[in-house]
Design a protein around this motif. Structure first.
Motif, PDB file in Angstrom:
ATOM      1  N   THR A   1       0.858  -1.181   0.000  1.00  0.00           N
ATOM      2  CA  THR A   1       0.000   0.000   0.000  1.00  0.00           C
ATOM      3  C   THR A   1       0.903   1.243   0.000  1.00  0.00           C
ATOM      4  N   PRO A   2       0.372   2.395  -0.372  1.00  0.00           N
ATOM      5  CA  PRO A   2       1.226   3.588  -0.483  1.00  0.00           C
ATOM      6  C   PRO A   2       1.966   3.945   0.809  1.00  0.00           C
ATOM      7  N   ASP A   3       1.459   3.489   1.971  1.00  0.00           N
ATOM      8  CA  ASP A   3       2.176   3.826   3.200  1.00  0.00           C
ATOM      9  C   ASP A   3       3.115   2.704   3.656  1.00  0.00           C
ATOM     10  N   GLU A   4       3.314   1.688   2.831  1.00  0.00           N
ATOM     11  CA  GLU A   4       4.266   0.625   3.173  1.00  0.00           C
ATOM     12  C   GLU A   4       5.609   0.891   2.490  1.00  0.00           C
ATOM     13  N   PRO A   5       6.698   0.461   3.137  1.00  0.00           N
ATOM     14  CA  PRO A   5       8.025   0.812   2.627  1.00  0.00           C
ATOM     15  C   PRO A   5       8.300   0.329   1.202  1.00  0.00           C
TER      16      PRO A   5
ATOM     17  N   TYR B   1      -2.653  13.834 -12.418  1.00  0.00           N
ATOM     18  CA  TYR B   1      -2.829  13.417 -11.013  1.00  0.00           C
ATOM     19  C   TYR B   1      -2.856  14.664 -10.108  1.00  0.00           C
ATOM     20  N   ALA B   2      -2.075  15.690 -10.462  1.00  0.00           N
ATOM     21  CA  ALA B   2      -2.089  16.918  -9.663  1.00  0.00           C
ATOM     22  C   ALA B   2      -3.449  17.616  -9.799  1.00  0.00           C
ATOM     23  N   VAL B   3      -3.962  17.649 -11.030  1.00  0.00           N
ATOM     24  CA  VAL B   3      -5.276  18.268 -11.268  1.00  0.00           C
ATOM     25  C   VAL B   3      -6.357  17.517 -10.474  1.00  0.00           C
ATOM     26  N   GLU B   4      -6.313  16.197 -10.544  1.00  0.00           N
ATOM     27  CA  GLU B   4      -7.309  15.380  -9.827  1.00  0.00           C
ATOM     28  C   GLU B   4      -7.270  15.701  -8.332  1.00  0.00           C
ATOM     29  N   ASP B   5      -6.058  15.756  -7.788  1.00  0.00           N
ATOM     30  CA  ASP B   5      -5.895  16.022  -6.363  1.00  0.00           C
ATOM     31  C   ASP B   5      -6.484  17.398  -6.008  1.00  0.00           C
ATOM     32  N   LEU B   6      -6.147  18.408  -6.816  1.00  0.00           N
ATOM     33  CA  LEU B   6      -6.643  19.763  -6.528  1.00  0.00           C
ATOM     34  C   LEU B   6      -8.167  19.831  -6.621  1.00  0.00           C
TER      35      LEU B   6
ATOM     36  N   THR C   1      16.689  18.109 -14.267  1.00  0.00           N
ATOM     37  CA  THR C   1      15.443  18.369 -13.535  1.00  0.00           C
ATOM     38  C   THR C   1      15.418  19.829 -13.054  1.00  0.00           C
ATOM     39  N   ILE C   2      14.263  20.263 -12.591  1.00  0.00           N
ATOM     40  CA  ILE C   2      14.133  21.590 -11.985  1.00  0.00           C
ATOM     41  C   ILE C   2      14.311  21.411 -10.478  1.00  0.00           C
ATOM     42  N   PRO C   3      15.329  22.048  -9.892  1.00  0.00           N
ATOM     43  CA  PRO C   3      15.573  21.846  -8.458  1.00  0.00           C
ATOM     44  C   PRO C   3      14.332  22.199  -7.628  1.00  0.00           C
ATOM     45  N   ASN C   4      14.029  21.342  -6.666  1.00  0.00           N
ATOM     46  CA  ASN C   4      12.804  21.558  -5.876  1.00  0.00           C
ATOM     47  C   ASN C   4      12.926  20.850  -4.553  1.00  0.00           C
ATOM     48  N   GLU C   5      12.082  21.257  -3.638  1.00  0.00           N
ATOM     49  CA  GLU C   5      11.976  20.542  -2.352  1.00  0.00           C
ATOM     50  C   GLU C   5      10.544  20.082  -2.195  1.00  0.00           C
ATOM     51  N   GLY C   6      10.341  18.793  -2.266  1.00  0.00           N
ATOM     52  CA  GLY C   6       8.974  18.260  -2.170  1.00  0.00           C
ATOM     53  C   GLY C   6       8.062  18.834  -3.246  1.00  0.00           C
ATOM     54  N   GLY C   7       8.636  19.187  -4.395  1.00  0.00           N
ATOM     55  CA  GLY C   7       7.848  19.735  -5.498  1.00  0.00           C
ATOM     56  C   GLY C   7       7.817  21.254  -5.525  1.00  0.00           C
ATOM     57  N   ARG C   8       8.318  21.896  -4.463  1.00  0.00           N
ATOM     58  CA  ARG C   8       8.278  23.367  -4.407  1.00  0.00           C
ATOM     59  C   ARG C   8       9.575  23.920  -4.981  1.00  0.00           C
ATOM     60  N   VAL C   9       9.424  24.764  -6.008  1.00  0.00           N
ATOM     61  CA  VAL C   9      10.591  25.423  -6.612  1.00  0.00           C
ATOM     62  C   VAL C   9      10.830  26.741  -5.880  1.00  0.00           C
ATOM     63  N   ARG C  10       9.775  27.506  -5.730  1.00  0.00           N
ATOM     64  CA  ARG C  10       9.757  28.750  -4.945  1.00  0.00           C
ATOM     65  C   ARG C  10       8.291  29.012  -4.633  1.00  0.00           C
ATOM     66  N   PRO C  11       7.999  29.936  -3.730  1.00  0.00           N
ATOM     67  CA  PRO C  11       6.574  30.107  -3.387  1.00  0.00           C
ATOM     68  C   PRO C  11       5.751  30.381  -4.646  1.00  0.00           C
ATOM     69  N   GLY C  12       4.718  29.606  -4.855  1.00  0.00           N
ATOM     70  CA  GLY C  12       3.835  29.806  -6.009  1.00  0.00           C
ATOM     71  C   GLY C  12       4.248  29.020  -7.240  1.00  0.00           C
TER      72      GLY C  12
ATOM     73  N   ALA D   1       2.458  13.585  -7.232  1.00  0.00           N
ATOM     74  CA  ALA D   1       1.530  14.718  -7.318  1.00  0.00           C
ATOM     75  C   ALA D   1       0.966  15.063  -5.939  1.00  0.00           C
ATOM     76  N   ALA D   2       0.711  14.037  -5.134  1.00  0.00           N
ATOM     77  CA  ALA D   2       0.178  14.295  -3.791  1.00  0.00           C
ATOM     78  C   ALA D   2       1.182  15.117  -2.988  1.00  0.00           C
ATOM     79  N   GLU D   3       2.471  14.784  -3.150  1.00  0.00           N
ATOM     80  CA  GLU D   3       3.492  15.534  -2.415  1.00  0.00           C
ATOM     81  C   GLU D   3       3.535  16.992  -2.895  1.00  0.00           C
ATOM     82  N   THR D   4       3.525  17.164  -4.211  1.00  0.00           N
ATOM     83  CA  THR D   4       3.600  18.529  -4.759  1.00  0.00           C
ATOM     84  C   THR D   4       2.381  19.364  -4.357  1.00  0.00           C
ATOM     85  N   VAL D   5       1.196  18.782  -4.513  1.00  0.00           N
ATOM     86  CA  VAL D   5      -0.020  19.525  -4.157  1.00  0.00           C
ATOM     87  C   VAL D   5      -0.020  19.811  -2.653  1.00  0.00           C
ATOM     88  N   GLY D   6       0.509  18.865  -1.877  1.00  0.00           N
ATOM     89  CA  GLY D   6       0.629  19.097  -0.430  1.00  0.00           C
ATOM     90  C   GLY D   6       1.515  20.301  -0.140  1.00  0.00           C
ATOM     91  N   SER D   7       2.647  20.400  -0.832  1.00  0.00           N
ATOM     92  CA  SER D   7       3.544  21.544  -0.622  1.00  0.00           C
ATOM     93  C   SER D   7       2.843  22.849  -0.998  1.00  0.00           C
TER      94      SER D   7
END
Ligand code: NAP
Length: 498
Positions: free
Chosen positions: A27-31, A129-134, A430-441, A463-469
């Motif tokens: 499952t997604p929460d298993e290692p 997947y990001a659109v679906e999440d939003l 790649t575009i440098p990011n932290e958890g999907g965040r490049v800069r605010p916005g 996508a869940a991580e990025t939308v979460g950020s």
């Protein structure tokens, strides 16, 4: 009788969330999640309800007793995933393996959270997947932008046409194109029609899901000779990508070398050796199909720099190749380590799949033999140079062997390209990011965020991580204030169909 997950598993875990007895793992929460090649139904716990089959976006789940022919192997493959579970209770289950974990609430969105205006650039799986999440978790309005006139990204232009079940996930994504809170803008390219700054000024947040559209290079002599081309070009060619000419792939040579053993290399080898009649009726480009009908290709060599234990393909894809009756699959036994590894492989090892294949020490100076088309796996062979003067003549590998071939296809991975106005890491593409965040916005998702590996479903967690950020920053009030309202429709042109 239980259900079983089969070859086309997309790993997006839609099945996990609907299983009433939690019998699909990891499952997604298993290692193990994200590291296994597919998900597996535990036949000891499955109650045969079929909810997973209904939820599967790629039609990969069937009652195990309905599987026919080569697909029957998946009943055992699913069961084998659970073979190491310590049988400790009356049902033979490991303690709590199928127990539900405590609910997690990793997003805290206040009830008065105002809807955001978000632009998502890219209509492939990561963007969708990001659109679906939003859309499902917030009241956000989404403007979905793609530079191509048809939506779908790699589902439309990357998935091989002989994988219709995988392509079916495009229908799941497409249902959001007409969502009342979505505006679809096709044929709009960031950097040409609109800038990163324009988007940042007009939207609360922008998510770049632009993928990895170019090809990694080998960095060896002869790479740019006519007859040497990137697998990305071949994939785009058979999928009718508007950027690739109908005659981009020359099929006049009897032998083609494909460098790499990833699933893209397998896709290319399969299509080049396929019976064109079997591809008719698929979404293959009509021009590519017509050229395949007159193709001279008899043999495709899959070249691996490492051994059979480290091949990059996934087991389900190789298994399907071993089961093709119209093509011979052969292992070149030029190096004694190859047979040793295959013979010593444990049942779950990648090399074990090669055990029943014919082995042959191939004379690479001779033309391919006639008869059935064939695919030859050549391991322990790093490419040293693509040979030829004005056209590819072959490929030289370590030890001085030259494999005579009229075409070399480099399937050594995709590579991201810079988006003008955004930072870019040349090393990783790649575009440098932290958890999907490049800069605010400004956010990234998919291959441009984490590099070009992982199948379609891997993008759901990404996508869940990025939308979460994004939502964390929105809730904390850290999104930059929008400078300009309105005029978005004028900026991005009218909606174009696809
Ligand atoms: P990949 O899986 O990363 O495979 C790249 C291949 O290129 C590997 O065999 C690698 O060998 C080889 N390679 C890299 N540099 C090389 C060099 N300098 N010389 C010789 N060989 C070199 O990439 P991909 O095939 O492009 O696939 C990308 C992702 O899409 C993967 O996650 C794949 O599973 C997924 N995909 C899935 C499907 C499907 O599920 N049907 C279809 C297509 C793609 P090493 O291993 O030795 O580095």
């Amino acid at each position: 009788m239980a259900f079983a997950i089969t070859q086309t598993c997309c790993n997006d875990a839609s099945c996990v969330s609907v299983c009433p007895v939690n019998c699909i793992h990891p499952t997604p929460d298993e290692p193990d999640f994200g590291t296994t090649e597919m998900l597996y139904v535990d036949p000891r716990t499955c109650i045969d309800c079929g909810a997973c089959a209904d939820a599967c976006p790629v039609d990969a789940i069937f009652p195990a007793d309905s599987l026919l022919g080569p697909m029957r192997a998946y009943a055992d493959i699913n069961a084998a995933y659970y073979a190491d579970q310590e049988p400790v209770d009356v049902l033979g289950l490991a303690p709590n393996f199928h127990a539900w974990g405590p609910p997690t609430f990793d997003r805290r969105i206040p009830s008065d959270f105002a809807p955001l205006d978000v632009a998502v650039v890219g209509t492939g799986p990561a963007g969708m997947y990001a659109v679906e999440d939003l859309l499902l978790h917030t009241g956000s309005r989404v403007t979905l932008i793609d530079r191509l006139p048809v939506a779908g990204g790699l589902v439309r232009y990357g998935v091989a046409p002989d994988h219709p079940s995988t392509k079916k996930i495009g229908e799941t994504f497409a249902r959001f194109h007409d969502h009342p809170r979505v505006k679809l803008r096709l044929g709009v390219e960031v950097g040409r029609d609109v800038s990163v700054d324009d988007l940042a000024e007009r939207y609360d947040a922008v998510i770049y899901a632009v993928g990895a559209s170019s090809a990694r290079r080998l960095g060896i002599a002869g790479e740019d000779l006519p007859g040497s081309l990137a697998a990305t070009t071949v994939v785009a060619w058979y999928n009718g990508h508007p950027d690739v000419a109908a005659d981009a792939v020359d099929l006049s040579a009897e032998r083609v070398v494909v460098v790499g053993t990833g699933n893209v290399a397998l896709d290319v080898a399969r299509i080049l050796t396929a019976d064109p009649a079997a591809l008719a009726g698929t979404e293959i480009s009509p021009e590519a199909l017509s050229r395949l009908r007159t193709s001279k290709v008899r043999e495709v060599v899959l070249l691996a720099r490492r051994g059979p234990e480290s091949a990059a393909y996934t087991r389900p894809e190789l298994l399907a190749l071993t089961q093709r009756e119209d093509v011979d699959l052969v292992v070149d036994s030029h190096d004694p380590r190859i047979a040793e590894t295959i013979d010593a492989a444990a049942p779950g090892d990648k090399a074990a799949l090669l055990r029943d294949l014919a082995r042959e020490t191939v004379d690479w100076s001779a033309p391919p033999r006639h008869g059935k088309r064939r695919i030859v796996l050549r391991f322990h062979s790093a490419p040293e140079a693509i040979t030829g003067d004005s056209q590819v003549r072959g490929l030289r590998v370590g030890g001085g062997t030259e494999i005579a071939a009229g075409q070399v296809i480099r399937a050594v991975g995709y590579r991201g390209t810079p988006v003008p106005g955004l930072p870019f890491d040349e090393q990783t593409g790649t575009i440098p990011n932290e958890g999907g965040r490049v800069r605010p916005g400004t956010y990234v998702v998919g291959w441009i965020k984490r590099g070009p590996s992982g199948g379609i479903g891997a993008n759901r967690a990404c996508a869940a991580e990025t939308v979460g950020s994004l939502l964390d920053e929105a809730v904390a009030g850290r999104l930059p204030a929008r400078k300009r309202q309105g005029r978005k429709a004028a900026l991005l042109g009218r909606r174009r169909g696809g």
